[in-house]
Design a protein around this motif. Structure first.
Motif, short mmCIF file in Angstrom:
data_model
loop_
_atom_site.label_atom_id
_atom_site.label_comp_id
_atom_site.label_asym_id
_atom_site.label_seq_id
_atom_site.Cartn_x
_atom_site.Cartn_y
_atom_site.Cartn_z
N GLN A 1 -6.45 -0.99 -6.19
CA GLN A 1 -5.51 0.53 -6.80
C GLN A 1 -6.11 1.51 -5.21
OE1 GLN A 1 -7.82 2.18 -10.34
NE2 GLN A 1 -8.58 3.89 -8.18
N ALA A 2 -5.71 1.57 -5.00
CA ALA A 2 -5.43 2.29 -3.86
C ALA A 2 -4.50 3.87 -4.38
CB ALA A 2 -4.88 2.29 -2.58
N LYS A 3 -4.83 5.04 -2.94
CA LYS A 3 -3.90 6.51 -2.86
C LYS A 3 -3.46 6.62 -1.56
CE LYS A 3 -3.90 11.05 -3.34
NZ LYS A 3 -4.47 12.56 -3.94
N LEU A 4 -2.82 6.68 -1.09
CA LEU A 4 -1.88 6.94 -0.34
C LEU A 4 -0.75 8.51 -0.15
CD1 LEU A 4 -1.32 3.37 -0.63
CD2 LEU A 4 -0.48 3.08 1.69
N SER A 5 -1.49 8.51 1.23
CA SER A 5 -0.83 9.82 1.40
C SER A 5 -0.17 10.05 3.46
CB SER A 5 -1.68 10.66 2.04
OG SER A 5 -2.67 10.71 0.59
N ILE A 6 0.72 10.66 3.11
CA ILE A 6 1.93 10.25 4.13
C ILE A 6 2.45 11.77 5.01
CG2 ILE A 6 2.60 7.89 4.10
CD1 ILE A 6 5.37 9.13 3.67
N SER A 7 1.83 11.63 6.61
CA SER A 7 2.54 13.28 6.91
C SER A 7 3.97 12.70 7.74
CB SER A 7 1.65 14.18 8.02
OG SER A 7 0.81 14.20 7.10
N LEU B 1 7.33 9.47 10.69
CA LEU B 1 5.83 9.09 10.37
C LEU B 1 4.62 9.04 11.22
CD1 LEU B 1 4.77 8.40 8.08
CD2 LEU B 1 4.51 5.22 8.39
N GLN B 2 3.85 10.50 10.78
CA GLN B 2 3.21 10.08 12.10
C GLN B 2 1.82 10.11 11.62
OE1 GLN B 2 3.56 13.12 15.11
NE2 GLN B 2 5.60 12.54 14.98
N LYS B 3 1.55 10.03 10.40
CA LYS B 3 0.16 9.92 9.98
C LYS B 3 -0.06 8.94 8.40
CE LYS B 3 -3.97 11.59 9.35
NZ LYS B 3 -5.24 13.31 9.39
N VAL B 4 -0.99 7.75 8.39
CA VAL B 4 -0.94 7.61 7.14
C VAL B 4 -2.76 7.48 6.66
CG1 VAL B 4 -0.24 5.38 5.99
CG2 VAL B 4 1.43 5.93 7.16
N ASP B 5 -2.48 8.21 5.36
CA ASP B 5 -4.29 7.96 4.98
C ASP B 5 -4.29 7.36 3.61
OD1 ASP B 5 -5.13 10.09 6.70
OD2 ASP B 5 -4.49 12.08 5.67
N VAL B 6 -5.20 6.14 3.50
CA VAL B 6 -5.49 5.84 2.29
C VAL B 6 -6.97 6.07 1.67
CG1 VAL B 6 -6.01 3.39 1.40
CG2 VAL B 6 -4.31 3.89 3.60
N SER B 7 -7.14 6.24 0.37
CA SER B 7 -8.85 6.92 -0.11
C SER B 7 -8.04 6.12 -1.72
CB SER B 7 -8.14 8.23 -0.05
OG SER B 7 -7.01 8.61 -0.32
N ASP B 8 -9.82 6.63 -2.35
CA ASP B 8 -9.27 5.91 -3.29
C ASP B 8 -9.31 4.43 -3.63
OD1 ASP B 8 -10.28 7.94 -3.87
OD2 ASP B 8 -8.34 8.93 -4.78
N SER C 1 5.17 16.04 3.84
CA SER C 1 3.46 15.77 2.98
C SER C 1 3.81 14.86 1.64
CB SER C 1 2.50 15.82 3.72
OG SER C 1 2.11 17.24 2.96
N PHE C 2 2.83 13.82 1.38
CA PHE C 2 2.86 13.41 0.12
C PHE C 2 2.52 12.54 -0.47
CE2 PHE C 2 6.98 11.80 1.53
CZ PHE C 2 7.26 10.25 1.26
N SER C 3 1.89 11.88 -1.50
CA SER C 3 1.35 10.81 -2.20
C SER C 3 1.33 9.99 -2.87
CB SER C 3 -0.19 11.60 -2.12
OG SER C 3 -0.89 12.22 -2.82
N TRP C 4 1.01 9.14 -3.19
CA TRP C 4 1.48 8.21 -4.86
C TRP C 4 0.36 7.68 -4.79
CZ3 TRP C 4 3.40 7.45 0.13
CH2 TRP C 4 3.21 6.28 1.23
N CYS C 5 -0.01 7.01 -5.98
CA CYS C 5 -0.37 5.72 -5.75
C CYS C 5 -0.76 4.33 -6.10
CB CYS C 5 -1.43 6.60 -7.22
SG CYS C 5 -3.12 8.10 -7.11
N VAL C 6 -1.12 3.48 -5.90
CA VAL C 6 -1.15 2.43 -5.90
C VAL C 6 -1.73 1.35 -7.30
CG1 VAL C 6 1.04 2.26 -4.34
CG2 VAL C 6 -0.98 1.42 -4.36
#
Length: 214
Positions: free
Chosen positions: A118-124, A100-107, A56-61
């Motif tokens: 802008q947004a932050k994405l985290s994937i599993s 890819l099991q899951k995508v979380d979107v926040s911020d 899992s990891f995340s990134w901001c766009v």
């Protein structure tokens, strides 16, 4: 252009064109084991391999960094279930296929005009192991624990069903030269008909003798 990582058609890069920096990478390696209690009260452990590896990891766009934030969110949502190898740098990281099991979107930041700024994405991702299909046999399939048995009156000719009720019917619908069960059923059917015919003849002869005595 500096590409940090890529998975399928998706990539993370830091360049003058756009900034998508991978961050917060985590994974684990876990031993798979089955624990069973025996009569002595000692719980033996049977090692059976490793659990599927997660990553899992995340990134901001940011739109000011050359990323269409709304498209980024929608595109990743449509990729759930896809399977690709994950590369970090020039080398593959983890198993050959990661699903890819899951995508979380926040911020998520939306301006007054409804634009995604802008947004932050985290994937599993989870290791994917293709299933091995068992070889299919075109022979007669038995029912759920039932043996082949005849219908009422021992009528095997039209095809006998398994006693469990859910099995394959043996008989006219098999379309082949016939199985051992089918041949046996046919032979038994002939014997039953022969016995019935002989009994009818004997009964008629006895009746004629009685009538002739009178």
């Amino acid at each position: 252009m500096a590409v940090m990582a890529f998975w399928g058609q998706e990539q993370w890069e830091v360049s003058p064109a756009q900034v998508k920096a991978l961050e917060g990478l985590s994974t684990s390696y876990t031993l798979k084991a089955d624990a069973n209690n025996d009569t002595s009260g000692t719980p033996p452990v049977n090692t059976t391999g490793k659990e599927l590896q997660p990553v899992s990891f995340s990134w901001c766009v940011y739109d000011i960094a050359g990323v269409n934030v709304r498209n980024e969110i929608s595109r990743w949502g449509s990729r759930v279930g896809e399977k690709n190898p994950l590369y970090i740098g020039a080398a593959r990281f983890g198993p050959p296929l990661m699903q890819l099991q899951k995508v979380d979107v926040s911020d998520v930041a939306v301006d007054s005009l409804g634009r995604f700024r802008q947004a932050k994405l985290s994937i599993s991702l989870v290791e994917f192991v293709p299933s091995v299909k068992k070889a299919y046999s075109s022979g007669v399939r038995s029912g759920a624990g039932g043996a082949v048995s005849g219908g009422s009156g021992g009528n095997f000719g039209a095809g006998a069903a398994t006693s469990a009720g859910g099995g394959h019917r043996v008989g006219a619908n098999d379309g082949g030269p016939g199985t051992a069960s089918q041949v046996t059923a046919s032979a038994l059917d002939k014997e039953l008909r022969k016995m019935t015919s002989i009994s009818s003849v004997k009964a008629g002869s006895a009746l004629n003798r009685i009538l002739n005595k009178k």
